[in-house]
Design a protein around this motif. Structure first.
Motif, PDB file in Angstrom:
ATOM      1  N   ARG A 100       0.882  -1.283  -0.104  1.00  0.00           N
ATOM      2  CA  ARG A 100      -0.020  -0.024  -0.107  1.00  0.00           C
ATOM      3  C   ARG A 100       0.847   1.092   0.003  1.00  0.00           C
ATOM      4  NH1 ARG A 100      -2.987  -3.197   3.715  1.00  0.00           N
ATOM      5  NH2 ARG A 100      -2.083  -2.171   5.518  1.00  0.00           N
ATOM      6  N   CYS A 101       1.750   1.166   0.849  1.00  0.00           N
ATOM      7  CA  CYS A 101       2.902   2.511   0.909  1.00  0.00           C
ATOM      8  C   CYS A 101       3.678   2.589  -0.383  1.00  0.00           C
ATOM      9  CB  CYS A 101       4.031   2.059   1.787  1.00  0.00           C
ATOM     10  SG  CYS A 101       3.418   2.147   3.621  1.00  0.00           S
ATOM     11  N   ILE A 102       3.945   1.444  -1.071  1.00  0.00           N
ATOM     12  CA  ILE A 102       4.504   1.460  -2.514  1.00  0.00           C
ATOM     13  C   ILE A 102       3.568   2.151  -3.621  1.00  0.00           C
ATOM     14  CG2 ILE A 102       5.557   0.218  -4.496  1.00  0.00           C
ATOM     15  CD1 ILE A 102       6.656  -1.751  -2.046  1.00  0.00           C
ATOM     16  N   ASP A 103       2.267   1.794  -3.405  1.00  0.00           N
ATOM     17  CA  ASP A 103       1.361   2.382  -4.398  1.00  0.00           C
ATOM     18  C   ASP A 103       0.952   3.681  -4.179  1.00  0.00           C
ATOM     19  OD1 ASP A 103       0.981  -0.181  -5.639  1.00  0.00           O
ATOM     20  OD2 ASP A 103      -0.690  -0.977  -4.335  1.00  0.00           O
ATOM     21  N   TYR A 111       9.078   4.878  -3.608  1.00  0.00           N
ATOM     22  CA  TYR A 111       9.052   4.799  -2.083  1.00  0.00           C
ATOM     23  C   TYR A 111      10.290   4.502  -1.482  1.00  0.00           C
ATOM     24  CZ  TYR A 111       8.401   1.833   1.802  1.00  0.00           C
ATOM     25  OH  TYR A 111       8.744   0.982   3.024  1.00  0.00           O
ATOM     26  N   LEU A 112      11.357   4.073  -2.226  1.00  0.00           N
ATOM     27  CA  LEU A 112      12.721   3.851  -1.770  1.00  0.00           C
ATOM     28  C   LEU A 112      13.403   5.378  -1.713  1.00  0.00           C
ATOM     29  CD1 LEU A 112      13.855   0.749  -3.537  1.00  0.00           C
ATOM     30  CD2 LEU A 112      13.249   0.848  -1.075  1.00  0.00           C
ATOM     31  N   LEU A 113      13.131   6.058  -2.458  1.00  0.00           N
ATOM     32  CA  LEU A 113      13.614   7.562  -2.431  1.00  0.00           C
ATOM     33  C   LEU A 113      13.093   8.319  -1.037  1.00  0.00           C
ATOM     34  CD1 LEU A 113      13.965   8.240  -6.175  1.00  0.00           C
ATOM     35  CD2 LEU A 113      15.740   7.848  -4.688  1.00  0.00           C
ATOM     36  N   MET A 120      13.799   2.747   7.259  1.00  0.00           N
ATOM     37  CA  MET A 120      14.195   1.566   6.544  1.00  0.00           C
ATOM     38  C   MET A 120      14.776   0.472   7.514  1.00  0.00           C
ATOM     39  SD  MET A 120      13.430   0.926   3.289  1.00  0.00           S
ATOM     40  CE  MET A 120      12.693   1.779   2.067  1.00  0.00           C
ATOM     41  N   ASP A 121      14.163  -0.100   8.495  1.00  0.00           N
ATOM     42  CA  ASP A 121      14.800  -1.015   9.487  1.00  0.00           C
ATOM     43  C   ASP A 121      15.311  -2.262   9.236  1.00  0.00           C
ATOM     44  OD1 ASP A 121      12.203  -1.822   8.971  1.00  0.00           O
ATOM     45  OD2 ASP A 121      11.430  -1.788  11.130  1.00  0.00           O
ATOM     46  N   THR A 122      15.255  -2.649   7.812  1.00  0.00           N
ATOM     47  CA  THR A 122      15.639  -4.038   7.308  1.00  0.00           C
ATOM     48  C   THR A 122      16.870  -3.807   6.427  1.00  0.00           C
ATOM     49  OG1 THR A 122      14.248  -3.933   5.449  1.00  0.00           O
ATOM     50  CG2 THR A 122      13.347  -4.854   7.490  1.00  0.00           C
ATOM     51  N   GLU A 123      17.893  -4.783   6.529  1.00  0.00           N
ATOM     52  CA  GLU A 123      18.864  -4.715   5.734  1.00  0.00           C
ATOM     53  C   GLU A 123      18.827  -4.619   4.093  1.00  0.00           C
ATOM     54  OE1 GLU A 123      22.753  -7.816   4.667  1.00  0.00           O
ATOM     55  OE2 GLU A 123      21.633  -7.977   6.519  1.00  0.00           O
ATOM     56  N   MET A 124      17.762  -5.211   3.564  1.00  0.00           N
ATOM     57  CA  MET A 124      17.302  -5.098   2.186  1.00  0.00           C
ATOM     58  C   MET A 124      17.000  -3.958   1.769  1.00  0.00           C
ATOM     59  SD  MET A 124      15.196  -7.962  -0.029  1.00  0.00           S
ATOM     60  CE  MET A 124      15.219  -7.771  -1.741  1.00  0.00           C
ATOM     61  N   GLY A 125      16.092  -3.152   2.775  1.00  0.00           N
ATOM     62  CA  GLY A 125      15.583  -2.124   2.506  1.00  0.00           C
ATOM     63  C   GLY A 125      16.582  -0.897   2.137  1.00  0.00           C
ATOM     64  N   LEU A 126      17.526  -1.162   3.188  1.00  0.00           N
ATOM     65  CA  LEU A 126      18.404  -0.051   3.288  1.00  0.00           C
ATOM     66  C   LEU A 126      19.553  -0.248   2.072  1.00  0.00           C
ATOM     67  CD1 LEU A 126      19.504  -0.264   6.969  1.00  0.00           C
ATOM     68  CD2 LEU A 126      18.699   1.834   5.828  1.00  0.00           C
ATOM     69  N   PHE A 127      19.748  -1.416   1.435  1.00  0.00           N
ATOM     70  CA  PHE A 127      20.550  -1.849   0.508  1.00  0.00           C
ATOM     71  C   PHE A 127      20.014  -1.424  -0.718  1.00  0.00           C
ATOM     72  CE2 PHE A 127      21.094  -5.087  -3.050  1.00  0.00           C
ATOM     73  CZ  PHE A 127      22.328  -4.349  -3.627  1.00  0.00           C
ATOM     74  N   TRP A 128      18.834  -1.420  -1.070  1.00  0.00           N
ATOM     75  CA  TRP A 128      18.091  -1.040  -2.161  1.00  0.00           C
ATOM     76  C   TRP A 128      18.008   0.615  -2.375  1.00  0.00           C
ATOM     77  CZ3 TRP A 128      17.909  -3.614  -6.552  1.00  0.00           C
ATOM     78  CH2 TRP A 128      17.706  -4.897  -6.605  1.00  0.00           C
ATOM     79  N   ALA A 130      20.068   2.472  -0.976  1.00  0.00           N
ATOM     80  CA  ALA A 130      21.335   3.246  -1.186  1.00  0.00           C
ATOM     81  C   ALA A 130      21.818   3.070  -2.797  1.00  0.00           C
ATOM     82  CB  ALA A 130      22.477   2.421  -0.401  1.00  0.00           C
ATOM     83  N   LYS A 131      21.180   2.083  -3.380  1.00  0.00           N
ATOM     84  CA  LYS A 131      21.674   1.544  -4.732  1.00  0.00           C
ATOM     85  C   LYS A 131      20.921   2.465  -5.444  1.00  0.00           C
ATOM     86  CE  LYS A 131      21.877  -2.314  -7.878  1.00  0.00           C
ATOM     87  NZ  LYS A 131      21.934  -3.809  -8.128  1.00  0.00           N
ATOM     88  N   ILE A 132      19.658   2.754  -5.211  1.00  0.00           N
ATOM     89  CA  ILE A 132      18.776   3.462  -6.073  1.00  0.00           C
ATOM     90  C   ILE A 132      19.319   4.916  -6.050  1.00  0.00           C
ATOM     91  CG2 ILE A 132      16.347   4.480  -6.457  1.00  0.00           C
ATOM     92  CD1 ILE A 132      16.463   1.478  -7.324  1.00  0.00           C
ATOM     93  N   GLU A 133      19.555   5.642  -4.850  1.00  0.00           N
ATOM     94  CA  GLU A 133      19.976   6.721  -4.689  1.00  0.00           C
ATOM     95  C   GLU A 133      21.149   7.011  -5.694  1.00  0.00           C
ATOM     96  OE1 GLU A 133      20.253   7.684  -0.791  1.00  0.00           O
ATOM     97  OE2 GLU A 133      18.185   8.346  -0.460  1.00  0.00           O
ATOM     98  N   LYS A 134      22.012   6.137  -5.485  1.00  0.00           N
ATOM     99  CA  LYS A 134      23.442   6.143  -6.330  1.00  0.00           C
ATOM    100  C   LYS A 134      23.214   6.034  -7.724  1.00  0.00           C
ATOM    101  CE  LYS A 134      27.702   6.034  -7.402  1.00  0.00           C
ATOM    102  NZ  LYS A 134      28.544   7.416  -7.138  1.00  0.00           N
ATOM    103  N   MET A 135      22.172   5.316  -8.156  1.00  0.00           N
ATOM    104  CA  MET A 135      21.940   5.317  -9.694  1.00  0.00           C
ATOM    105  C   MET A 135      20.979   6.411 -10.128  1.00  0.00           C
ATOM    106  SD  MET A 135      20.938   1.389 -10.450  1.00  0.00           S
ATOM    107  CE  MET A 135      20.816   1.557 -12.156  1.00  0.00           C
ATOM    108  N   TYR A 136      20.188   7.128  -9.163  1.00  0.00           N
ATOM    109  CA  TYR A 136      19.332   8.158  -9.438  1.00  0.00           C
ATOM    110  C   TYR A 136      20.546   9.553  -9.652  1.00  0.00           C
ATOM    111  CZ  TYR A 136      15.358  11.148  -9.374  1.00  0.00           C
ATOM    112  OH  TYR A 136      14.526  12.258  -9.557  1.00  0.00           O
TER     113      TYR A 136
END
Length: 213
Positions: A100-103, A111-113, A120-128, A130-136
């Motif tokens: 629902r948050c993503i929609d 959502y990640l940005l 982002m209290d999970t390891e996968m959320g923090l990883f994605w 950071a990766k999306i911000e770098k690519m953006y």
């Protein structure tokens, strides 16, 4: 289930490929927002749960009010979410609240940005994130080229021709696979032999009649 921020930072840096792949200021914000110790369920590290984790409480009976321990687990679904920055689908385990948050945000990238690091209290959320911000940031530094309508029409025609060529190649490969099989060749040879044999017998019949007469 408790984990330390140092171990989490090491894992994130290892997955990203080092501190040089991070945008400026991202590491400092990560160190500030990641808690020193926090209880998070194990499978939440492998998905985006948006703050929803396992809860514990009591089950109270209606008659005597007897209490027994129980737990409430989040509703986790495995989904394929499309990322416009990565230009591909991401298979990830998310909760219904995270969906629902993503929609509401408009997609997994938004959502990640938009979501801050302390949520982002999970390891996968923090990883994605950071990766999306770098690519953006890299996309923002790239030069944008605009094409005229004539060039766009040419590109579309080229794409159509490529699609037609791919379809023709697939059709030819299917014909070679199924049309050129040994069984079909044997059937065709038998049919050809049967037709030849029939024609020969019909041709020999009048000659035999003439000889008998």
């Amino acid at each position: 289930m408790a984990f330390r921020s140092r171990e989490m930072m090491k894992k994130i840096m290892k997955k990203i490929g080092g501190e040089k792949n991070l945008a400026p200021g991202v590491k400092e914000s990560l160190e500030k927002c990641i808690p020193n110790s926090k209880v998070v369920m194990g499978r939440a590290h492998r998905g985006i749960f948006a703050g929803r984790h396992i809860l514990f409480g009591n089950r109270v009976s209606e008659d005597g009010g007897n209490k027994s321990r129980r737990c409430w687990k989040p509703n986790v679904q495995e989904k394929r979410l499309f990322s416009y920055i990565l230009d591909r689908h991401i298979r990830v385990k998310v909760t219904t609240h995270a969906l629902r948050c993503i929609d509401k945000a408009g997609g997994i990238d938004e959502y990640l940005l938009k979501t801050p690091y302390h949520k982002m209290d999970t390891e996968m959320g923090l990883f994605w994130k950071a990766k999306i911000e770098k690519m953006y940031e890299e996309l923002g530094e790239m030069e944008v080229v605009f094409f005229s309508p004539e060039d766009e029409a040419k590109f579309e025609e080229g794409f159509k021709e490529l699609k037609l060529a791919e379809r023709a190649a697939r059709r030819d490969s299917r014909r070679q696979m199924y049309g050129g099989s040994g069984k079909q060749k044997q059937i065709e040879e038998r049919r050809a032999g049967g037709e030849g044999g029939d024609n020969g017998s019909h041709r020999d019949a009048p000659e035999q009649l003439v000889a008998n007469s």
